[in-house]
Design an enzyme around this catalytic site. Structure first.
Site, PDB file in Angstrom:
ATOM      1  N   GLU A 162      31.909  28.412  68.287  1.00  0.00           N
ATOM      2  CA  GLU A 162      33.067  27.545  68.506  1.00  0.00           C
ATOM      3  C   GLU A 162      32.664  26.123  68.129  1.00  0.00           C
ATOM      4  OE1 GLU A 162      35.263  28.344  72.022  1.00  0.00           O
ATOM      5  OE2 GLU A 162      36.446  26.495  71.894  1.00  0.00           O
ATOM      6  N   LYS A 285      32.260  26.562  83.030  1.00  0.00           N
ATOM      7  CA  LYS A 285      33.527  25.904  82.690  1.00  0.00           C
ATOM      8  C   LYS A 285      34.586  26.638  83.492  1.00  0.00           C
ATOM      9  CE  LYS A 285      36.659  25.069  78.750  1.00  0.00           C
ATOM     10  NZ  LYS A 285      36.768  24.990  77.268  1.00  0.00           N
ATOM     11  N   GLU A 289      41.070  24.506  80.529  1.00  0.00           N
ATOM     12  CA  GLU A 289      41.555  25.129  79.291  1.00  0.00           C
ATOM     13  C   GLU A 289      41.655  26.649  79.430  1.00  0.00           C
ATOM     14  OE1 GLU A 289      38.915  23.456  76.272  1.00  0.00           O
ATOM     15  OE2 GLU A 289      40.300  21.772  76.017  1.00  0.00           O
ATOM     16  N   ARG A 322      30.857  21.975  84.881  1.00  0.00           N
ATOM     17  CA  ARG A 322      31.445  20.947  84.007  1.00  0.00           C
ATOM     18  C   ARG A 322      32.654  20.266  84.650  1.00  0.00           C
ATOM     19  NH1 ARG A 322      33.289  22.758  78.904  1.00  0.00           N
ATOM     20  NH2 ARG A 322      32.329  21.140  77.639  1.00  0.00           N
ATOM     21  N   ASP A 368      37.768  13.405  75.051  1.00  0.00           N
ATOM     22  CA  ASP A 368      37.043  14.525  74.488  1.00  0.00           C
ATOM     23  C   ASP A 368      36.306  14.167  73.207  1.00  0.00           C
ATOM     24  OD1 ASP A 368      36.077  17.011  74.037  1.00  0.00           O
ATOM     25  OD2 ASP A 368      37.984  17.959  73.576  1.00  0.00           O
ATOM     26  N   GLU A 396      32.600  17.943  65.948  1.00  0.00           N
ATOM     27  CA  GLU A 396      33.985  18.422  66.016  1.00  0.00           C
ATOM     28  C   GLU A 396      34.984  17.355  65.571  1.00  0.00           C
ATOM     29  OE1 GLU A 396      35.139  19.774  69.895  1.00  0.00           O
ATOM     30  OE2 GLU A 396      37.182  20.243  69.253  1.00  0.00           O
ATOM     31  N   TRP A 544      48.601  18.921  75.104  1.00  0.00           N
ATOM     32  CA  TRP A 544      47.204  18.631  75.448  1.00  0.00           C
ATOM     33  C   TRP A 544      46.985  17.257  76.094  1.00  0.00           C
ATOM     34  CZ3 TRP A 544      43.984  22.662  75.279  1.00  0.00           C
ATOM     35  CH2 TRP A 544      44.298  23.727  74.452  1.00  0.00           C
TER      36      TRP A 544
HETATM   37  O1  GCW Z   1      36.903  19.646  72.716  1.00  0.00           O
HETATM   38  C1  GCW Z   1      37.218  20.841  73.269  1.00  0.00           C
HETATM   39  C2  GCW Z   1      36.961  21.798  72.169  1.00  0.00           C
HETATM   40  C3  GCW Z   1      36.840  23.188  72.673  1.00  0.00           C
HETATM   41  C4  GCW Z   1      35.774  23.218  73.745  1.00  0.00           C
HETATM   42  C5  GCW Z   1      36.186  22.267  74.872  1.00  0.00           C
HETATM   43  C6  GCW Z   1      35.138  22.170  75.962  1.00  0.00           C
HETATM   44  C7  GCW Z   1      34.242  24.958  74.208  1.00  0.00           C
HETATM   45  O2  GCW Z   1      37.991  21.674  71.233  1.00  0.00           O
HETATM   46  O3  GCW Z   1      36.498  24.023  71.589  1.00  0.00           O
HETATM   47  O4  GCW Z   1      35.545  24.493  74.244  1.00  0.00           O
HETATM   48  O5  GCW Z   1      36.357  20.983  74.347  1.00  0.00           O
HETATM   49  O6  GCW Z   1      34.365  21.237  75.925  1.00  0.00           O
HETATM   50  O7  GCW Z   1      35.137  22.999  76.848  1.00  0.00           O
END
Ligand code: GCW
Length: 683
Positions: A162, A285, A289, A322, A368, A396, A544
């Site tokens: 990922e 986690k 999400e 987290r 993020d 990312e 989001w």
């Molecule tokens: O930024 C987001 C990412 C996800 C990621 C998430 C996280 C692993 O787009 O892909 O998931 O953060 O940090 O949990």
């Protein structure tokens, strides 16, 4: 895999013969008394490095009447009558390099606080010799400023990563663990050289197959990975699925206060430790999400984390929980929710409620991993809780390893940020190393940028970020430039032109990327989902919680207490006031904290709209200059790396232009305001 791309910064090509002369006398003999896997790996490494310098370096198990290198822990030195008096100074992972005298001979001594310290000391010597550092500057006493220096891999068992931009997983393939461990061993060696001491091998999003990593089906293979890492001083951790008791345990609930659930996790822990006696712990986690968590059962994060921590406690494991928890199903019409506030709102009330083997892992920014964000206010707020910093090495939102973006300056900004939690000087680096609030555990974690690509990181220059992470986690006081110079020397040698070209390139790359992507701290102007390429409104009407609110008059998120979401109040004074007040809010974060008209004058004297145009034109020009500068290095670095990097610079320049034009046109169309310099903006 032979070749310099694969070897990264462990190429072992000497770059300064003069410097070498100072060391040569010591290099004929390596004396080592201990015989265990970590020490043996250290010795092998040293032999490998020295073999490039002297004809026949001998490893001896006893002291010799000659100049030599002597490596060992404190007791080894004592047994040779070499009293180094370092007991109080060396932490267990620390090391010292000294010249000691013995019977008239000089002994270049690498003294470790433990085997791990020895390993790190050996890599320190190697780094100095091949980085062209003279002997005097190499002698030192060093201790890690952060006890935990961990990489998170977002690897799935099907082999995909990922947010990975460097190929497939080096751990997993076809829903199994790989059976050839040679690449993992090479990885362990790379990580040990930068003193990383923990690795989470699977994604924090734990899917069906990965949920079973903690069962008999996969633990034997996880244990094999752990064996490889252990011999390089690295502990193995796993991300776990909070709903495991239901999904693989046959229970009807995963309620953390349920006795059956508690027992299930205790049994799971006991099984894991039967395979991996030094297992590091769980990364979690939860309630984030769409991942399961304690909220389902009306429990909070402390209930969830503590339950797991009780299961790991008897074995010395930790729970890394987290704080990336926020409402990701926001209605964009609803202006009352501010995602930036979420981590603090969720976790601040729980300060002091976590058991002492729980650590909260907090992302550097409140949103993020954008190219520019303020530091999360949670760092100054958790006075009674262990916290780790979470950085993202994988790019990312920072160019996906197609664009050059050396991230050390960004990380340093975060670590050097003053929270004022205990008055001036309450830097984030002191919060995360545990010293500010006297936390039991401290550390810095990052999401790795590594895959099975030939150079490990997709973009060969992105190796600098992996290297930089390790160095910075060991010592946050190193400068971005020092780290860049070290890395360039070790990777490309000491050619002055190479140094003078690549180091500045690295140092300005983050700013350049910021210029042609998103202005003044606003973030998120990317295509949804994969997060690459310009799309100003890509996240504007999504769920989001990531908005910029641009209209024809102005742009930015009002996060003030006076008229906005009130986010600024999460900071301690005087930081809160600095951000709240538009006159003291730093330009680069203006739109993160304030909604302003396009005609608003920045401290630079420019209007916001002109700043947007200028930076987007300039960013592209500077990207082109980087590519041109790279071209001057042809013949000075290996063709293989030269070509791979050039290919990426070409992509970067083309894509930077797309970014520039889309963003400029968007704002021109919104505002009707022309560029003062009359440059081409498409209508
Ligand atoms: O930024 C987001 C990412 C996800 C990621 C998430 C996280 C692993 O787009 O892909 O998931 O953060 O940090 O949990």
């Amino acid at each position: 895999f032979a070749g310099s791309m694969y070897d990264c910064w462990l190429r072992y090509e000497i770059c300064d013969e003069k410097v070498l002369d100072e060391y040569k006398d010591y290099f004929k003999y390596i004396v080592v008394k201990k015989d265990n896997p970590i020490i043996n790996n250290a010795v092998d490494e040293l032999k490998k490095a020295l073999s490039k310098l002297v004809d026949d370096a001998k490893v001896l198990r006893h002291m010799i009447e000659s100049d030599c290198i002597f490596i060992g822990t404190l007791d080894d030195f004592e047994s040779e009558g070499l009293y180094v008096d370092l007991e109080d100074e060396l932490k267990s992972e620390g090391f010292a390099l000294k010249i000691l005298k013995r019977n008239g001979k000089n002994v270049l001594s690498i003294i470790g606080g433990s085997e791990k310290g020895v390993l790190y000391g050996v890599f320190h010597l190697i780094r100095s010799v091949f980085g062209g550092k003279n002997l005097e500057d190499t002698l030192c006493i060093e201790n890690p400023q952060n006890d935990f220096r961990i990489l998170n891999h977002w690897d799935n068992m099907d082999g995909n990563i990922e947010r990975g931009y460097a190929g497939k997983s080096i751990f997993f393939r076809d829903n199994r663990i790989v059976q050839d461990f040679s690449r993992i061993k090479d990885y362990a060696r790379l990580l040990a050289s930068i003193a990383v001491n923990g690795v989470v091998i699977n994604n924090v999003n734990v899917h069906q197959q990965e949920t079973k990593l903690i069962t008999d089906e996969f633990l034997p293979d996880v244990a094999k990975i752990a064996d490889v890492f252990r011999n390089y001083g690295i502990k193995t951790y796993l991300s776990i699925n909070f709903a495991s008791p239901v999904e693989i345990g046959g229970l009807s609930t995963a309620d953390p206060l349920d006795d059956g659930v508690k027992k299930w996790w205790k049994d799971a822990a006991s099984k894991i430790y039967s395979y991996i006696p030094d297992f590091g712990g769980f990364l979690v986690k939860a309630d984030s999400e769409f991942r399961p968590g304690p909220f389902t059962y009306g429990r909070n994060h402390a209930d969830g984390a503590n339950m797991l921590s009780e299961a790991l406690k008897p074995y010395g494991g930790i729970v890394i929980w987290r704080t990336f928890v926020y409402n990701c199903m926001v209605d964009w019409r609803d202006r009352s929710t501010d995602r930036a506030k979420a981590a603090y709102d969720n976790f601040k009330p729980l300060d002091g409620k976590f058991l002492d083997n729980v650590v909260l892992q907090v992302k550097n920014g409140p949103m993020d991993f954008q190219i520019r964000e303020p530091i999360t206010p949670l760092f100054g707020a958790m006075e009674k809780t262990n916290v780790f910093m979470e950085f993202q090495i994988t790019q990312e939102y920072t160019g996906q390893q197609k664009h050059l973006c050396y991230l050390v300056p960004l990380w340093k900004e975060a670590l050097d940020f003053d929270t004022f939690a205990k008055g001036e000087g309450s830097f984030v680096k002191k919060v995360v190393n545990g010293s500010l609030f006297g936390a039991r555990y401290g550390g810095i974690v990052a999401v790795a940028n590594v895959g099975d690509s030939e150079c490990w990181t997709g973009h060969p220059l992105a190796q600098s970020n992996l290297y930089g992470f390790g160095r910075l986690a060991w010592n946050p006081d190193l400068s971005s430039r020092e780290i860049a110079e070290e890395w360039v020397r070790l990777t490309f040698g000491c050619d002055k032109d190479v140094l003078d070209t690549v180091v500045p390139m690295l140092l300005e790359s983050r700013e350049i990327y910021e210029e042609y992507t998103s202005p003044l701290g606003i973030g998120w102007m990317v295509n949804p989902g994969h997060h690459y390429g310009p799309n100003v409104d890509g996240y504007e009407y999504s769920h989001w919680g990531t908005y910029h609110y641009a209209d024809f008059k102005g742009i930015g998120v009002d996060r003030t207490v006076a008229t906005g979401t009130g986010y600024t109040a999460q900071y301690k004074e005087p930081v809160a006031k600095m951000y709240e007040n538009i006159d003291t809010c730093p330009d680069e974060l203006l739109l993160f904290f304030h909604h302003v008209p396009y005609s608003h004058k920045l401290k630079s004297g420019k209007t916001v709209i002109q700043h947007i145009y200028d930076t987007h034109f300039e960013g592209v020009e500077r990207a082109e200059k980087m590519r041109d500068a790279w071209i001057t290095l042809k013949g000075k670095i290996s063709d293989e790396i030269y070509e791979a990097v050039l290919e990426r610079f070409d992509i970067q320049v083309v894509d930077a232009k797309e970014w520039r034009d889309v963003v400029n046109t968007y704002f021109y169309r919104k505002t009707g305001i022309k560029d003062e310099h009359g440059r081409k903006i498409y209508e």
